[in-house]
Write a protein that holds these residues in place. Sequence first.
Motif, PDB file in Angstrom:
ATOM      1  N   VAL A 193      -4.652 -14.563  -5.721  1.00  0.00           N
ATOM      2  CA  VAL A 193      -4.438 -13.711  -5.868  1.00  0.00           C
ATOM      3  C   VAL A 193      -3.633 -12.546  -4.829  1.00  0.00           C
ATOM      4  CG1 VAL A 193      -5.460 -11.442  -7.658  1.00  0.00           C
ATOM      5  CG2 VAL A 193      -6.390 -13.956  -7.846  1.00  0.00           C
ATOM      6  N   ARG A 194      -2.842 -12.131  -4.859  1.00  0.00           N
ATOM      7  CA  ARG A 194      -2.195 -11.301  -4.527  1.00  0.00           C
ATOM      8  C   ARG A 194      -2.704  -9.617  -3.856  1.00  0.00           C
ATOM      9  NH1 ARG A 194       1.716 -10.090  -0.752  1.00  0.00           N
ATOM     10  NH2 ARG A 194       3.188  -7.828  -0.815  1.00  0.00           N
ATOM     11  N   PRO A 195      -3.219  -9.538  -3.162  1.00  0.00           N
ATOM     12  CA  PRO A 195      -3.534  -7.737  -3.745  1.00  0.00           C
ATOM     13  C   PRO A 195      -2.751  -6.365  -3.828  1.00  0.00           C
ATOM     14  CG  PRO A 195      -4.639  -8.585  -1.764  1.00  0.00           C
ATOM     15  CD  PRO A 195      -3.457  -9.166  -1.567  1.00  0.00           C
ATOM     16  N   CYS A 196      -2.815  -6.034  -4.479  1.00  0.00           N
ATOM     17  CA  CYS A 196      -2.055  -4.763  -5.263  1.00  0.00           C
ATOM     18  C   CYS A 196      -1.873  -3.785  -4.072  1.00  0.00           C
ATOM     19  CB  CYS A 196      -2.605  -4.585  -5.992  1.00  0.00           C
ATOM     20  SG  CYS A 196      -3.831  -3.854  -6.356  1.00  0.00           S
ATOM     21  N   ALA A 197      -3.086  -3.169  -3.494  1.00  0.00           N
ATOM     22  CA  ALA A 197      -2.790  -2.124  -2.680  1.00  0.00           C
ATOM     23  C   ALA A 197      -4.309  -1.984  -1.813  1.00  0.00           C
ATOM     24  CB  ALA A 197      -3.340  -1.040  -3.775  1.00  0.00           C
ATOM     25  N   VAL A 198      -3.602  -1.479  -0.349  1.00  0.00           N
ATOM     26  CA  VAL A 198      -4.692  -1.397   0.220  1.00  0.00           C
ATOM     27  C   VAL A 198      -4.304  -0.223   0.798  1.00  0.00           C
ATOM     28  CG1 VAL A 198      -3.007  -1.543   2.159  1.00  0.00           C
ATOM     29  CG2 VAL A 198      -5.234  -2.217   3.054  1.00  0.00           C
ATOM     30  N   TRP A 199      -6.402   0.629   1.530  1.00  0.00           N
ATOM     31  CA  TRP A 199      -6.362   1.982   1.497  1.00  0.00           C
ATOM     32  C   TRP A 199      -6.840   1.864   2.612  1.00  0.00           C
ATOM     33  CZ3 TRP A 199      -9.661   4.127  -2.824  1.00  0.00           C
ATOM     34  CH2 TRP A 199      -9.533   4.297  -4.468  1.00  0.00           C
ATOM     35  N   TYR A 200      -6.160   2.698   4.113  1.00  0.00           N
ATOM     36  CA  TYR A 200      -6.861   2.549   5.206  1.00  0.00           C
ATOM     37  C   TYR A 200      -7.248   3.895   6.316  1.00  0.00           C
ATOM     38  CZ  TYR A 200      -2.103   3.475   6.202  1.00  0.00           C
ATOM     39  OH  TYR A 200      -0.594   3.599   6.714  1.00  0.00           O
ATOM     40  N   ARG A 201      -7.959   3.485   7.038  1.00  0.00           N
ATOM     41  CA  ARG A 201      -8.158   4.450   8.328  1.00  0.00           C
ATOM     42  C   ARG A 201      -8.213   3.790   9.718  1.00  0.00           C
ATOM     43  NH1 ARG A 201      -9.803   9.398   8.806  1.00  0.00           N
ATOM     44  NH2 ARG A 201     -10.362   9.946   6.252  1.00  0.00           N
ATOM     45  N   PRO A 202      -7.304   4.156  10.622  1.00  0.00           N
ATOM     46  CA  PRO A 202      -7.079   3.881  11.680  1.00  0.00           C
ATOM     47  C   PRO A 202      -8.143   4.814  12.648  1.00  0.00           C
ATOM     48  CG  PRO A 202      -5.084   5.011  10.700  1.00  0.00           C
ATOM     49  CD  PRO A 202      -5.765   4.773   9.865  1.00  0.00           C
ATOM     50  N   GLY A 203      -8.950   3.487  13.238  1.00  0.00           N
ATOM     51  CA  GLY A 203      -9.595   4.507  14.722  1.00  0.00           C
ATOM     52  C   GLY A 203     -10.954   3.305  14.639  1.00  0.00           C
ATOM     53  N   ALA A 204     -11.465   3.968  15.952  1.00  0.00           N
ATOM     54  CA  ALA A 204     -12.766   2.788  16.487  1.00  0.00           C
ATOM     55  C   ALA A 204     -13.723   2.373  15.429  1.00  0.00           C
ATOM     56  CB  ALA A 204     -12.996   3.532  17.623  1.00  0.00           C
ATOM     57  N   ASP A 205     -14.444   3.715  14.672  1.00  0.00           N
ATOM     58  CA  ASP A 205     -15.450   3.295  14.119  1.00  0.00           C
ATOM     59  C   ASP A 205     -15.208   2.674  12.790  1.00  0.00           C
ATOM     60  OD1 ASP A 205     -16.536   6.005  14.975  1.00  0.00           O
ATOM     61  OD2 ASP A 205     -15.876   7.830  13.497  1.00  0.00           O
ATOM     62  N   ARG A 206     -17.184   1.465  12.776  1.00  0.00           N
ATOM     63  CA  ARG A 206     -16.680   0.818  12.192  1.00  0.00           C
ATOM     64  C   ARG A 206     -17.092   1.147  10.381  1.00  0.00           C
ATOM     65  NH1 ARG A 206     -15.862  -4.346  15.436  1.00  0.00           N
ATOM     66  NH2 ARG A 206     -16.876  -5.292  13.075  1.00  0.00           N
ATOM     67  N   LEU A 207     -16.079   1.001   9.653  1.00  0.00           N
ATOM     68  CA  LEU A 207     -16.695   1.782   9.091  1.00  0.00           C
ATOM     69  C   LEU A 207     -16.781   1.073   7.223  1.00  0.00           C
ATOM     70  CD1 LEU A 207     -14.411   4.758   8.554  1.00  0.00           C
ATOM     71  CD2 LEU A 207     -16.166   4.852   9.124  1.00  0.00           C
ATOM     72  N   GLU A 208     -17.043   0.062   7.444  1.00  0.00           N
ATOM     73  CA  GLU A 208     -16.726  -1.127   6.317  1.00  0.00           C
ATOM     74  C   GLU A 208     -17.950  -1.205   5.719  1.00  0.00           C
ATOM     75  OE1 GLU A 208     -16.148  -5.912   6.957  1.00  0.00           O
ATOM     76  OE2 GLU A 208     -16.151  -4.784   9.444  1.00  0.00           O
TER      77      GLU A 208
ATOM     78  N   GLU B 261      -6.900   7.584   5.083  1.00  0.00           N
ATOM     79  CA  GLU B 261      -6.177   8.046   5.889  1.00  0.00           C
ATOM     80  C   GLU B 261      -4.933   8.067   5.312  1.00  0.00           C
ATOM     81  OE1 GLU B 261      -3.334   7.950   9.379  1.00  0.00           O
ATOM     82  OE2 GLU B 261      -5.959   9.011  10.330  1.00  0.00           O
ATOM     83  N   SER B 262      -4.712   6.639   4.608  1.00  0.00           N
ATOM     84  CA  SER B 262      -3.772   6.170   3.744  1.00  0.00           C
ATOM     85  C   SER B 262      -3.501   5.444   3.040  1.00  0.00           C
ATOM     86  CB  SER B 262      -2.151   6.376   4.943  1.00  0.00           C
ATOM     87  OG  SER B 262      -0.833   6.374   4.049  1.00  0.00           O
ATOM     88  N   ALA B 263      -2.337   5.194   2.192  1.00  0.00           N
ATOM     89  CA  ALA B 263      -2.481   4.207   1.570  1.00  0.00           C
ATOM     90  C   ALA B 263      -1.490   3.447   1.559  1.00  0.00           C
ATOM     91  CB  ALA B 263      -3.255   4.922   0.322  1.00  0.00           C
ATOM     92  N   LEU B 264      -1.153   1.554   0.629  1.00  0.00           N
ATOM     93  CA  LEU B 264      -0.176   1.231   0.494  1.00  0.00           C
ATOM     94  C   LEU B 264      -0.184   0.481  -1.062  1.00  0.00           C
ATOM     95  CD1 LEU B 264       1.056   0.117   4.107  1.00  0.00           C
ATOM     96  CD2 LEU B 264       1.418   1.816   2.981  1.00  0.00           C
ATOM     97  N   GLY B 265       0.827   0.344  -2.071  1.00  0.00           N
ATOM     98  CA  GLY B 265       0.908  -0.681  -3.135  1.00  0.00           C
ATOM     99  C   GLY B 265       0.717   0.662  -4.282  1.00  0.00           C
ATOM    100  N   ALA B 266       0.427  -0.645  -5.315  1.00  0.00           N
ATOM    101  CA  ALA B 266       0.401   0.563  -6.340  1.00  0.00           C
ATOM    102  C   ALA B 266      -1.052  -0.203  -7.223  1.00  0.00           C
ATOM    103  CB  ALA B 266       1.467  -0.832  -7.786  1.00  0.00           C
ATOM    104  N   LEU B 267      -1.826   1.241  -7.487  1.00  0.00           N
ATOM    105  CA  LEU B 267      -2.670   1.160  -8.024  1.00  0.00           C
ATOM    106  C   LEU B 267      -3.157   2.014  -9.218  1.00  0.00           C
ATOM    107  CD1 LEU B 267      -5.545  -0.308  -7.310  1.00  0.00           C
ATOM    108  CD2 LEU B 267      -6.234   1.157  -6.285  1.00  0.00           C
ATOM    109  N   GLU B 268      -3.525   2.212 -10.132  1.00  0.00           N
ATOM    110  CA  GLU B 268      -3.192   2.657 -11.736  1.00  0.00           C
ATOM    111  C   GLU B 268      -4.814   3.190 -12.302  1.00  0.00           C
ATOM    112  OE1 GLU B 268       0.035   2.255 -14.191  1.00  0.00           O
ATOM    113  OE2 GLU B 268       1.468   1.431 -12.901  1.00  0.00           O
ATOM    114  N   THR B 269      -4.504   4.250 -12.667  1.00  0.00           N
ATOM    115  CA  THR B 269      -6.081   4.569 -13.248  1.00  0.00           C
ATOM    116  C   THR B 269      -5.807   3.295 -14.583  1.00  0.00           C
ATOM    117  OG1 THR B 269      -5.387   6.752 -14.070  1.00  0.00           O
ATOM    118  CG2 THR B 269      -6.689   6.367 -11.587  1.00  0.00           C
ATOM    119  N   GLY B 270      -7.309   3.191 -15.309  1.00  0.00           N
ATOM    120  CA  GLY B 270      -7.132   3.445 -16.859  1.00  0.00           C
ATOM    121  C   GLY B 270      -7.439   4.032 -17.477  1.00  0.00           C
TER     122      GLY B 270
END
Length: 157
Positions: free
Chosen positions: A83-98, A147-156
């Motif tokens: 399954v190909r991801p449809c979007a990614v949200w991300y935050r650059p930086g050294a903090d490990r937030l996962e 910080e930012s996002a790429l892709g297509a993600l729609e609310t239901g």
Amino acid sequence: MVVERPLRTDLLPIEAGTYCLWLTLTHPLSLRVGRLGERTVPPGLYAYTGSARGSGGLRARVGRHLRTGKPLRWHIDYLTARVRPCAVWYRPGADRLECAWSAALRSIPGAQVLLPGFGSSDCACPAHLIAVPRQALGHAWHALDPESALGALETGR
């Protein structure tokens, strides 16, 4: 919420950071996931949280998740191979937030861990793959504060 920037790896930063991949399953999916064994993933919207610390940072790690024909190394590879991801949200930086992002997603009303242990073999989290109700995407954005996002993600509805 609709993310309007295309999901292209060249738009991602090459620095380290934390990311949340979004995947939509329209049908149940049977997977053999490494040591977790055979699993069935029900249809729905899923968020997978991870970190990118190595060479090439977010661009390299998310790019790997988007590639086909890759060796299956991490739990998420077994899912993204099908399954190909449809979007990614991300935050650059050294903090490990996962782990914090995984906890924030699990706290959303209606969110569920459907595959215990998925993506969390190196931490104490119940999982890093979370089923999220589509109508809760606004809540998820606020909770993660990417910080930012790429892709297509729609609310239901």
